[in-house]
Every structure is written in C-alpha cells, then in structure tokens.
Design a protein around this motif. Structure first.
Motif, mmCIF file in Angstrom:
data_model
loop_
_atom_site.group_PDB
_atom_site.id
_atom_site.type_symbol
_atom_site.label_atom_id
_atom_site.label_comp_id
_atom_site.label_asym_id
_atom_site.label_seq_id
_atom_site.Cartn_x
_atom_site.Cartn_y
_atom_site.Cartn_z
ATOM 1 N N ASN A 266 1.085 -0.973 0.034
ATOM 2 C CA ASN A 266 0.010 0.311 -0.180
ATOM 3 C C ASN A 266 0.913 1.488 0.038
ATOM 4 O O ASN A 266 1.684 1.455 1.129
ATOM 5 C CB ASN A 266 -0.672 -0.113 1.091
ATOM 6 C CG ASN A 266 -1.766 1.630 1.616
ATOM 7 O OD1 ASN A 266 -2.539 2.224 0.083
ATOM 8 N ND2 ASN A 266 -1.356 1.609 2.336
ATOM 9 N N ARG A 271 -2.105 6.870 5.894
ATOM 10 C CA ARG A 271 -2.446 5.514 6.850
ATOM 11 C C ARG A 271 -3.755 5.168 7.078
ATOM 12 O O ARG A 271 -4.536 6.084 7.891
ATOM 13 C CB ARG A 271 -1.614 5.115 7.635
ATOM 14 C CG ARG A 271 -0.231 5.315 7.928
ATOM 15 C CD ARG A 271 0.595 5.042 8.987
ATOM 16 N NE ARG A 271 0.854 3.817 9.711
ATOM 17 C CZ ARG A 271 1.150 2.614 9.400
ATOM 18 N NH1 ARG A 271 2.419 2.474 8.089
ATOM 19 N NH2 ARG A 271 0.982 0.995 9.211
ATOM 20 N N GLN A 272 -4.634 4.545 6.323
ATOM 21 C CA GLN A 272 -6.010 4.754 6.348
ATOM 22 C C GLN A 272 -6.667 2.904 6.938
ATOM 23 O O GLN A 272 -5.367 2.327 6.611
ATOM 24 C CB GLN A 272 -6.640 4.500 4.884
ATOM 25 C CG GLN A 272 -6.006 6.133 4.429
ATOM 26 C CD GLN A 272 -7.021 6.938 4.371
ATOM 27 O OE1 GLN A 272 -7.714 7.152 6.038
ATOM 28 N NE2 GLN A 272 -7.240 8.658 3.799
ATOM 29 N N LEU A 276 -4.358 -0.588 4.818
ATOM 30 C CA LEU A 276 -4.095 -1.724 5.675
ATOM 31 C C LEU A 276 -4.711 -2.956 6.058
ATOM 32 O O LEU A 276 -4.157 -3.739 6.124
ATOM 33 C CB LEU A 276 -3.602 -0.820 7.359
ATOM 34 C CG LEU A 276 -2.576 0.357 6.905
ATOM 35 C CD1 LEU A 276 -2.408 1.099 8.565
ATOM 36 C CD2 LEU A 276 -0.553 0.144 6.380
ATOM 37 N N SER A 292 3.882 -1.849 3.955
ATOM 38 C CA SER A 292 3.014 -0.340 3.909
ATOM 39 C C SER A 292 4.003 0.531 3.612
ATOM 40 O O SER A 292 4.666 1.171 4.784
ATOM 41 C CB SER A 292 1.263 0.137 4.931
ATOM 42 O OG SER A 292 1.053 1.280 5.423
ATOM 43 N N THR A 294 4.523 4.763 3.656
ATOM 44 C CA THR A 294 3.697 6.141 3.612
ATOM 45 C C THR A 294 4.266 7.771 2.699
ATOM 46 O O THR A 294 5.470 7.143 3.196
ATOM 47 C CB THR A 294 3.260 6.648 5.151
ATOM 48 O OG1 THR A 294 3.194 5.896 5.386
ATOM 49 C CG2 THR A 294 2.121 7.625 5.172
#
Length: 319
Positions: A266, A271-272, A276, A292, A294
């Motif tokens: 991702n 950060r959603q 996640l 993930s 960011t």
C-alpha cells in the motif's frame, strides 16, 4: 505523608553491549554520495531501515515475481494520474513488468481529459457555486460512450482505452487506458454510481455503467485468481479498491483457487484503515507478506519505478 526515598540502582544487573542483540548496525546506515553519480548509486546509498528498506524489498519482489512469470498488478486512485505518475506505469507496461491495472471511475475522467486536451482537475470550489462542476461535455460523452460499448469491447477499461487509442486526441500517447489497450494489458474500472462527474450527464445510463463495471469486476476476479506468487500494489484508494480486492480474493478462494503466497503493498500519504486491513494485513495471513509505505505518490512511484528498472535491467535483484 513521608517523602519517598529515591530508588537506588545499586545491584542492577548489566551486560556487555557487544553481546546485546541490536536492531541497528553500521551496515544499515545511509551513505552520503557525490553529485553526478547514477541512480543505482543513489539506491545503494539509502539506509537499509524502515521505509527505505521496504521500498527496495518491494522492488525486489516485483522483479522476482516477473522473472518467475508471476503477475504484478497495480490498483490506483485518480490522484496517481493527477500528480503525474501515469508515465511510470506506462513504461512498466511497455517493459513487460506491469501485467494488469485496476482503478476507479475518477481515473477515467482525468486520464481521458489529459488525452483530449492536455489538462484536467477543475477548481471544484469555484465551479460548485453555480453548478458547473463536472459539466464538461466532452468528458461526459466519451466516458458514457465507453460504458455503452463495454459489453461488445470486453470491459469498461478496455472500451475507454480503445476509444482513446483510435482517436485523434493530441495527448493520447500519455493515456494509461489507451496504452493498456494497445499492449493488450487488462485495465479494470470499479465504479460507485453517483461518485463520478459523468454520472450527472444526460448521456449517462445506469444500466450501461452498472453492467460495464460488473464485467470489469469479474475480469478483476480472474486476475486475482492468478495472483499466487505475484505482487499486488495499491496506490491512492482509501475505500473502494481495498473493498473490491477483498471481495475478489474471497470469491476466488471460495471457488477453489489457491491464492495464498503473494505480496501486497500500500502506497499512500495517509495511513488508512481499509488499505492497511484489507490489502496489507488480512490477505497475507495465509503466508504472504504485506508492506505499507507512507508518502506522496509523486515521489514514491518514481522511486519504486527506478528501483524496479535498475534491478530488472541490471540483470540481478541486488543493490
């Protein structure tokens, strides 16, 4: 009440620093480099920690997957197109590294407008005052025609790609949809009715849009059924595409397809929860691995692109 006595540290057990397990070592530190060196030198100079380490690991997994004949699928929101990252995805398709794309309806708008006139992304706050927001005639006509033609063309994304590729639009070569069509690479569009500007146009037909995007969902499920050993990367969709991916994965597993060991990634600047949970964590519990990272798409995607190309064209996946 008596004042507490300061605690004495006499007798505290100690150990040798040299014997202690540590997470950071000098081998993982970044290295400053001089101007004029190559991009590969820049990548090699990055710290081997956290996001920098993960970025290189993701690139390595993409290269290993493609060398093994496994897929690399990128799902992206419209922001990826708006910030200028589409040319990197086009190049990955042309190099045979990117095997499929999935996106939302807004990406169709921005990709098509850039192809038609070289501009996109109106001033919503200003246009909303008089109700002119979303009323560009050419955009509505083109995208709703794509929905009408989707059944006979083989999908909504493919229909738009065909229309742009066969047009005389001055910037059609910059279209992700057109290039995917020309290269025969699947690009599926997952529409939520009422979310895209073309849905308010007189040419919009719910039956066309619904049938077209459902066809694309079924095509996407076929792509997910073949994801074992591959890589799925999501960039810039906080709700729609994570949910589409989760349902597709559940459907193909229910039908008996083995999709357990694969990589998910991702990319986003916030950060959603759904990316996640529904992309990075839940799908990889059976044996895959999720990442993930960011950051901004206009930085992360070029960096990942460069790392993939360096590893792929350099003949090995080690930096």
């Amino acid at each position: 009440m008596a004042r507490p006595e300061p605690l004495s540290f006499e007798g505290l057990r100690t150990y040798s620093l040299r014997e202690r397990p540590s997470k950071v070592s000098v081998e993982k530190l970044g290295r400053a480099f001089e101007a004029g060196l190559s991009f590969r030198d820049f990548l090699k100079s990055l710290p081997r920690e956290l996001a920098a380490r993960d970025l290189l690991e993701v690139a390595r997994r993409v290269v290993e997957a493609r060398r093994g004949g496994r897929p690399f699928i990128v799902a992206f929101g419209a922001h990826v197109v708006k910030v200028g990252a589409a040319p990197y995805l086009i190049s990955l398709m042309e190099k045979g590294l990117l095997t499929a794309l999935a996106t939302n309806g807004a990406s169709m708008v921005h990709d098509a407008e850039l192809a038609m006139c070289g501009n996109t992304s109106e001033d919503v706050a200003r246009a909303l005052r008089d109700g002119s927001f979303g009323a560009a005639r050419e955009t509505g006509e083109l995208l709703n025609e794509a929905a009408r033609l989707a059944r006979e063309t083989g999908g909504l994304g493919r229909a738009l790609g065909k229309l742009i590729a066969e047009s005389d639009f001055p910037y059609r070569k910059l279209s992700l949809f057109a290039r995917a069509y020309e290269l025969e690479i699947p690009i599926t569009v997952h529409v939520a009715l009422g979310t895209d500007i073309v849905h308010i146009h007189p040419s919009a037909r719910g039956e066309h849009i619904g049938e077209a995007t459902f066809l694309d969902f079924r095509i996407f499920c076929r792509l997910v059924s073949e994801l074992e050993g591959g890589v799925f990367l999501l960039a810039g969709s906080a709700v729609l595409l994570p949910e589409v991916f989760l349902k597709a994965l559940s459907a193909v597993r229910n039908l008996g397809y083995r999709v357990e060991h694969f990589t998910t990634v991702n990319f986003d600047f916030i950060r959603q929860y759904r990316p996640l949970t529904n992309v990075v964590h839940r799908p990889t519990l059976s044996g895959g691995k999720g990442y993930s990272i960011t950051g901004h798409h206009e930085i992360l995607i070029p960096l990942l692109y460069g790392a993939i190309v360096e590893m792929w064209e350099g003949g090995h996946a080690d930096l």
